[in-house]
Scaffold this active site. Structure first.
Site, PDB file in Angstrom:
ATOM      1  CG  MET A   1      -1.338   1.124   1.360  1.00 28.25           C
ATOM      2  SD  MET A   1      -2.537   1.317   2.390  1.00 28.25           S
ATOM      3  CE  MET A   1      -2.168   0.448   4.775  1.00 28.25           C
ATOM      4  CG  HIS A  59      -2.985  -3.777   1.531  1.00 29.10           C
ATOM      5  ND1 HIS A  59      -4.228  -4.135   3.289  1.00 29.10           N
ATOM      6  CD2 HIS A  59      -2.777  -3.201   1.397  1.00 29.10           C
ATOM      7  CE1 HIS A  59      -3.073  -2.748   3.619  1.00 29.10           C
ATOM      8  NE2 HIS A  59      -1.886  -2.833   2.514  1.00 29.10           N
ATOM      9  CD  GLN A 284       3.482  -9.995  -1.972  1.00 28.78           C
ATOM     10  OE1 GLN A 284       4.217 -10.480  -2.571  1.00 28.78           O
ATOM     11  NE2 GLN A 284       3.459  -9.675  -0.353  1.00 28.78           N
ATOM     12  CD  GLU A 285       0.633  -3.395  -2.170  1.00 26.57           C
ATOM     13  OE1 GLU A 285      -0.784  -3.080  -1.461  1.00 26.57           O
ATOM     14  OE2 GLU A 285       1.200  -2.906  -1.483  1.00 26.57           O
ATOM     15  CB  SER A 286      -4.521  -6.627  -5.097  1.00 27.59           C
ATOM     16  OG  SER A 286      -3.706  -6.467  -6.783  1.00 27.59           O
TER      17      SER A 286
END
Length: 385
Positions: A1, A59, A284-286
């Protein structure tokens, strides 16, 4: 994020920074992109909707390898008998799969492609599992394909590159190429865009049924996004905003994971960012899930919080709507690009997307930040050439 550059952190002994809101966040603040998301124009989509998973989206946790869902055939549609497809300008894996009634994952497997593969005009794709099509002798080379016919689209208030691409059944890249635009370009009401006419659709005997929405169990909580992540409980205003954004995304057509992967790749190329690095962050985030929303109100495939979205809008010179897939990716890539310029090393730049550059410089990398950097670097190798 990602965090904007002036974001501060809590005491090092407090919860991990990735779960901490940026300094100056106000619960009743309504960013411009959020206001437009609640009042913007509807998007006409031709892609099948990905099913919305229940529960809270974590996330920042390492994402599992995204599985590409097989594309269902429309009613009355049959698998193409054409053995080879010649790539036209603007084609994507998703568009080719839909045109010929095959699954994206099969198309990738038959042609030994990854989801990040760049299709080149004139490239031959086989549409079955047999041997690769033999190259034609030089004297039998087909003449260059004629440019497809084009139509005109007049930009309306609330239009974006993504919404126009879906309404006109063309790719975002086709719009960019046909109008000398970049992903940073500001669309103005009344502006006229040249749009390639889509290929004739396969005749259907009946309309495909709309995807059914899973009924909410009676025992399910009122809010789809909870208030706790990695041991930190978020304020009601932040969680309420996250749930509004979750509900808005749940009601909109969104790209498949494969389509989001393509958007990330192409946007990174357009903006001069290593596409493997951008893909690694998004994975990696979502896991390329544009409906992902975290308790910290991190939105979409690149998991951008509202304050970071405002910062990214300033970086690209126009207001970005984080609920719009193309704008969300543009925000994430713009932040990656800016952090790459400002950070003293690649590792610090990667860490700053997760913890904030100010936080990394002031406190160093937390243990979970170090794991994030390790995971993103591993994904980058996998998405690289």
């Amino acid at each position: 994020m990602p965090y904007p550059p002036d974001s501060d952190t809590t005491d090092p002994n407090d919860a991990p920074l990735c779960t901490t809101e940026p300094t100056g966040h106000q619960d009743d603040r309504s960013p411009g992109w959020s206001r437009r998301a609640r009042t913007g124009s509807a998007v006409t989509a031709v892609a099948a909707l990905a099913a919305l998973g229940g529960g809270t989206v974590a996330h920042a946790a390492p994402a599992q390898t995204a599985q590409v869902a097989s594309a269902p055939l429309l009613v009355g549609q049959t698998t193409s008998k054409t053995p080879v497809h010649t790539v036209s300008p603007g084609d994507s894996l998703w568009a080719v799969a839909q045109r010929h009634g095959v699954a994206v994952d099969e198309l990738m497997r038959w042609n030994d492609l990854s989801g990040a593969a760049l299709l080149m005009p004139g490239q031959k794709l086989r549409l079955f599992g047999g041997a690769a099509p033999a190259a034609a002798p030089p004297e039998q080379t087909a003449p260059p394909a004629e440019d497809p016919p084009r139509k005109e689209h007049v930009v309306r208030p609330g239009d974006s590159l993504w919404s126009i691409s879906q309404a006109r059944s063309v790719s975002v890249q086709s719009l960019l190429d046909g109008n000398d635009l970049t992903v940073n370009s500001l669309l103005r009401p009344g502006q006229r865009l040249s749009v390639a006419a889509p290929a004739p659709a396969t005749v259907r005997t009946a309309e495909a049924p709309a995807p059914e929405r899973a009924e909410k169990p009676a025992s399910a909580p009122e809010r789809a996004v909870g208030d706790t992540f990695l041991g930190r409980t978020y304020e009601d205003g932040v969680v309420d905003s996250a749930n509004r954004h979750h509900d808005e995304l749940a009601s909109r057509p969104v790209p498949s994971r494969e389509e989001m992967r393509r958007l990330v790749h192409d946007t990174a190329v357009q903006m001069g960012v290593d596409p493997a690095l951008a893909l690694a962050h998004a994975h990696q985030e979502s896991g390329f899930d544009h409906r992902a929303v975290s308790p910290a109100d991190a939105v979409g495939a690149m998991q951008v919080i509202p304050d970071a979205g405002d910062w990214a809008s300033g970086l690209v010179g126009r207001e970005l709507d984080l609920l719009d897939p193309q704008d969300n990716v543009t925000a994430g890539v713009a932040i990656i690009r800016q952090l790459g310029r400002a950070a003293p090393s690649t590792d610090v730049a990667i860490a700053a997307y997760y913890q904030g550059l100010h936080g990394v410089e002031k406190y160093g990398m937390y243990d979970d930040t170090k794991q994030y950097v390790k995971s993103v670097k591993s994904h980058r190798k996998r998405f690289g050439p």
